[in-house]
Write a protein that holds these residues in place. Structure first.
Motif, PDB file in Angstrom:
ATOM      1  N   GLY A 102     -11.299  -0.846   6.764  1.00 30.81           N
ATOM      2  CA  GLY A 102      -9.899  -0.672   7.147  1.00 30.81           C
ATOM      3  C   GLY A 102      -9.066  -1.928   7.088  1.00 30.81           C
ATOM      4  N   ILE A 103      -9.579  -3.004   6.471  1.00 32.99           N
ATOM      5  CA  ILE A 103      -8.843  -4.263   6.387  1.00 32.99           C
ATOM      6  C   ILE A 103      -7.833  -4.228   5.239  1.00 32.99           C
ATOM      7  N   LEU A 104      -8.200  -3.573   4.141  1.00 30.00           N
ATOM      8  CA  LEU A 104      -7.324  -3.443   2.979  1.00 30.00           C
ATOM      9  C   LEU A 104      -7.241  -1.985   2.558  1.00 30.00           C
ATOM     10  N   GLU A 105      -6.142  -1.653   1.875  1.00 33.02           N
ATOM     11  CA  GLU A 105      -6.036  -0.365   1.194  1.00 33.02           C
ATOM     12  C   GLU A 105      -6.422  -0.578  -0.265  1.00 33.02           C
ATOM     13  N   GLU A 106      -7.067   0.406  -0.849  1.00 34.86           N
ATOM     14  CA  GLU A 106      -7.502   0.247  -2.240  1.00 34.86           C
ATOM     15  C   GLU A 106      -6.329   0.027  -3.176  1.00 34.86           C
ATOM     16  N   THR A 107      -5.179   0.625  -2.860  1.00 36.45           N
ATOM     17  CA  THR A 107      -4.004   0.438  -3.711  1.00 36.45           C
ATOM     18  C   THR A 107      -3.522  -1.007  -3.707  1.00 36.45           C
TER      19      THR A 107
ATOM     20  N   GLU B 247     -13.366  -9.843  -6.730  1.00 37.47           N
ATOM     21  CA  GLU B 247     -14.744  -9.390  -6.550  1.00 37.47           C
ATOM     22  C   GLU B 247     -14.680  -7.974  -5.966  1.00 37.47           C
ATOM     23  N   PHE B 248     -14.739  -6.983  -6.846  1.00 33.76           N
ATOM     24  CA  PHE B 248     -14.521  -5.597  -6.438  1.00 33.76           C
ATOM     25  C   PHE B 248     -15.437  -5.169  -5.298  1.00 33.76           C
ATOM     26  N   ARG B 249     -16.698  -5.583  -5.341  1.00 34.13           N
ATOM     27  CA  ARG B 249     -17.655  -5.146  -4.310  1.00 34.13           C
ATOM     28  C   ARG B 249     -17.201  -5.586  -2.922  1.00 34.13           C
ATOM     29  N   ARG B 250     -16.770  -6.835  -2.800  1.00 28.36           N
ATOM     30  CA  ARG B 250     -16.311  -7.344  -1.495  1.00 28.36           C
ATOM     31  C   ARG B 250     -15.026  -6.650  -1.061  1.00 28.36           C
ATOM     32  N   LEU B 251     -14.140  -6.399  -2.018  1.00 30.54           N
ATOM     33  CA  LEU B 251     -12.873  -5.738  -1.694  1.00 30.54           C
ATOM     34  C   LEU B 251     -13.096  -4.289  -1.260  1.00 30.54           C
TER      35      LEU B 251
ATOM     36  N   TYR C  67      -2.988  -9.031  -3.380  1.00 35.64           N
ATOM     37  CA  TYR C  67      -3.134  -7.820  -2.581  1.00 35.64           C
ATOM     38  C   TYR C  67      -2.057  -7.708  -1.511  1.00 35.64           C
ATOM     39  N   PHE C  68      -1.525  -8.853  -1.091  1.00 39.95           N
ATOM     40  CA  PHE C  68      -0.572  -8.883   0.017  1.00 39.95           C
ATOM     41  C   PHE C  68       0.878  -9.035  -0.440  1.00 39.95           C
ATOM     42  N   LEU C  69       1.102  -8.957  -1.748  1.00 39.21           N
ATOM     43  CA  LEU C  69       2.452  -9.086  -2.287  1.00 39.21           C
ATOM     44  C   LEU C  69       3.032  -7.702  -2.565  1.00 39.21           C
TER      45      LEU C  69
ATOM     46  N   TRP D 294      -5.359  -3.776  -3.872  1.00 39.08           N
ATOM     47  CA  TRP D 294      -6.093  -4.639  -4.803  1.00 39.08           C
ATOM     48  C   TRP D 294      -6.375  -3.959  -6.147  1.00 39.08           C
ATOM     49  N   ASP D 295      -5.711  -2.868  -6.412  1.00 38.01           N
ATOM     50  CA  ASP D 295      -5.840  -2.207  -7.711  1.00 38.01           C
ATOM     51  C   ASP D 295      -5.444  -3.200  -8.809  1.00 38.01           C
ATOM     52  N   PRO D 296      -6.366  -3.601  -9.685  1.00 39.95           N
ATOM     53  CA  PRO D 296      -6.043  -4.623 -10.690  1.00 39.95           C
ATOM     54  C   PRO D 296      -4.972  -4.171 -11.678  1.00 39.95           C
ATOM     55  N   LEU D 297      -4.848  -2.867 -11.893  1.00 43.19           N
ATOM     56  CA  LEU D 297      -3.828  -2.368 -12.817  1.00 43.19           C
ATOM     57  C   LEU D 297      -2.427  -2.702 -12.321  1.00 43.19           C
ATOM     58  N   ARG D 298      -2.272  -2.741 -11.015  1.00 37.73           N
ATOM     59  CA  ARG D 298      -0.970  -3.097 -10.426  1.00 37.73           C
ATOM     60  C   ARG D 298      -0.591  -4.512 -10.825  1.00 37.73           C
ATOM     61  N   TYR D 299      -1.572  -5.419 -10.796  1.00 39.97           N
ATOM     62  CA  TYR D 299      -1.270  -6.804 -11.126  1.00 39.97           C
ATOM     63  C   TYR D 299      -1.134  -7.015 -12.627  1.00 39.97           C
ATOM     64  N   LEU D 300      -1.965  -6.355 -13.413  1.00 36.31           N
ATOM     65  CA  LEU D 300      -1.855  -6.450 -14.869  1.00 36.31           C
ATOM     66  C   LEU D 300      -0.475  -5.988 -15.327  1.00 36.31           C
ATOM     67  N   TRP D 301      -0.016  -4.888 -14.748  1.00 32.52           N
ATOM     68  CA  TRP D 301       1.313  -4.362 -15.094  1.00 32.52           C
ATOM     69  C   TRP D 301       2.408  -5.381 -14.752  1.00 32.52           C
ATOM     70  N   ALA D 302       2.312  -5.996 -13.562  1.00 29.78           N
ATOM     71  CA  ALA D 302       3.336  -6.963 -13.134  1.00 29.78           C
ATOM     72  C   ALA D 302       3.351  -8.183 -14.048  1.00 29.78           C
ATOM     73  N   LEU D 303       2.192  -8.635 -14.493  1.00 30.51           N
ATOM     74  CA  LEU D 303       2.122  -9.778 -15.406  1.00 30.51           C
ATOM     75  C   LEU D 303       2.785  -9.443 -16.743  1.00 30.51           C
ATOM     76  N   GLU D 304       2.533  -8.250 -17.234  1.00 29.28           N
ATOM     77  CA  GLU D 304       3.149  -7.842 -18.502  1.00 29.28           C
ATOM     78  C   GLU D 304       4.656  -7.719 -18.357  1.00 29.28           C
ATOM     79  N   GLN D 305       5.115  -7.160 -17.231  1.00 29.83           N
ATOM     80  CA  GLN D 305       6.553  -7.024 -16.995  1.00 29.83           C
ATOM     81  C   GLN D 305       7.229  -8.390 -16.868  1.00 29.83           C
ATOM     82  N   ALA D 306       6.483  -9.385 -16.397  1.00 28.22           N
ATOM     83  CA  ALA D 306       7.016 -10.748 -16.265  1.00 28.22           C
ATOM     84  C   ALA D 306       6.983 -11.505 -17.585  1.00 28.22           C
ATOM     85  N   GLU D 307       6.474 -10.844 -18.653  1.00 27.60           N
ATOM     86  CA  GLU D 307       6.458 -11.374 -20.023  1.00 27.60           C
ATOM     87  C   GLU D 307       5.387 -12.438 -20.252  1.00 27.60           C
TER      88      GLU D 307
END
Length: 270
Positions: A184-189, A173-177, A144-146, A191-204
């Motif tokens: 106001g501690i995090l923005e939903e964008t 844990e979506f509920r806690r996030l 979330y912080f990267l 911890w969006d899991p699609l952001r991380y899934l995409w980065a993993l695929e781009q990293a091969e």
């Protein structure tokens, strides 16, 4: 007028407090707020850490690597799995405060068994480990912080240090996030899991997926997993492979022809 000033002051104070909490959540520092936030985070994420370690099911000879270990709860769970074998547990943490806390916690294990190693990593794109070292790489409450512009390169580095066939696991844990977002501690964008899934695929990474699970104690939680392929050709498009092979063959023929011309003419390419 006085009431308006007071309301504005109260709102600004709330914004400052929320901003401090957000900063401490991302990178705890040695302070009362850092102590409270790190204790709260460890308590709330303990069950999730247990589920991540259970899902990896590490063997006694496995090498495990956690990014952002916090107070070290998951590292302790992993240590209990490898302490009687040849395995080791590694961890990196950006927070000097958390690094210090974990080092003190594991001072005996580090000194007597050499099965826990704690390192600092200012830049996760350059890890102090050799290629193909770890059976498992994992993290909880980290990506979330990267920043987006570094996320792919960080995952490429995680791919590098994984052994062929090794698994990366991310616990969420979506509920806690969502609660942290409401406060106001995090923005939903973030911890969006699609952001991380995409980065993993781009990293091969291969077999990138997110799975939903339910536990009586914590309710629903999510695990993102990805694999470092054991076969360099695994998962690649056959047509793209043929095009690459054809291009490599053309380059090789061109190089041979250029070397032949050089010999025939006695010239050089300088």
């Amino acid at each position: 007028m006085g009431s308006s000033r007071f309301t504005k002051l109260l709102a600004n104070s709330f914004k400052l407090a929320t901003s401090d909490l957000a900063n401490q959540y991302a990178l705890p520092v040695k302070s009362m707020t850092g102590l409270v936030v790190s204790n709260y985070t460890a308590k709330k994420s303990r069950n999730l850490n247990e589920k991540v370690v259970e899902s990896m099911n590490p063997g006694r000879d496995d090498f495990l690597f956690e990014i952002g270990f916090g107070r070290g709860d998951a590292m302790k769970m992993c240590y209990d799995r490898v302490k009687d074998g040849r395995g080791m547990v590694f961890g990196v943490e950006r927070s000097g405060y958390m690094n210090e806390k974990a080092t003190k916690r594991f001072v005996l294990e580090i000194a007597e068994t050499d099965k826990i190693r704690i390192d600092s990593a200012v830049d996760l794109r350059n890890l102090p480990y050799p290629t193909d070292l770890f059976n498992h790489v994992f993290h909880v409450d980290l990506f979330y912080f990267l920043q987006n512009d570094a996320l792919i390169d960080i995952n490429r580095e995680l791919l590098r240090v994984l052994k062929p066939g090794g698994i990366l696991t991310c616990g969420m844990e979506f509920r806690r996030l969502k609660t942290l977002t409401e406060h106001g501690i995090l923005e939903e964008t973030q911890w969006d899991p699609l952001r991380y899934l995409w980065a993993l695929e781009q990293a091969e990474f291969s077999d990138v997926q997110i799975n939903y699970h339910t536990d009586p104690k914590m309710g629903e939680y999510q695990l993102i997993t990805a694999r470092k392929t054991a076969d360099p050709l695994d998962g690649q498009n056959p047509e793209e492979l043929m095009k690459k092979l054809e291009m490599d063959m053309k380059k090789e023929r061109l190089a041979i022809a250029m070397m032949s011309d050089k010999k025939d003419t006695g010239g050089d390419f300088s």
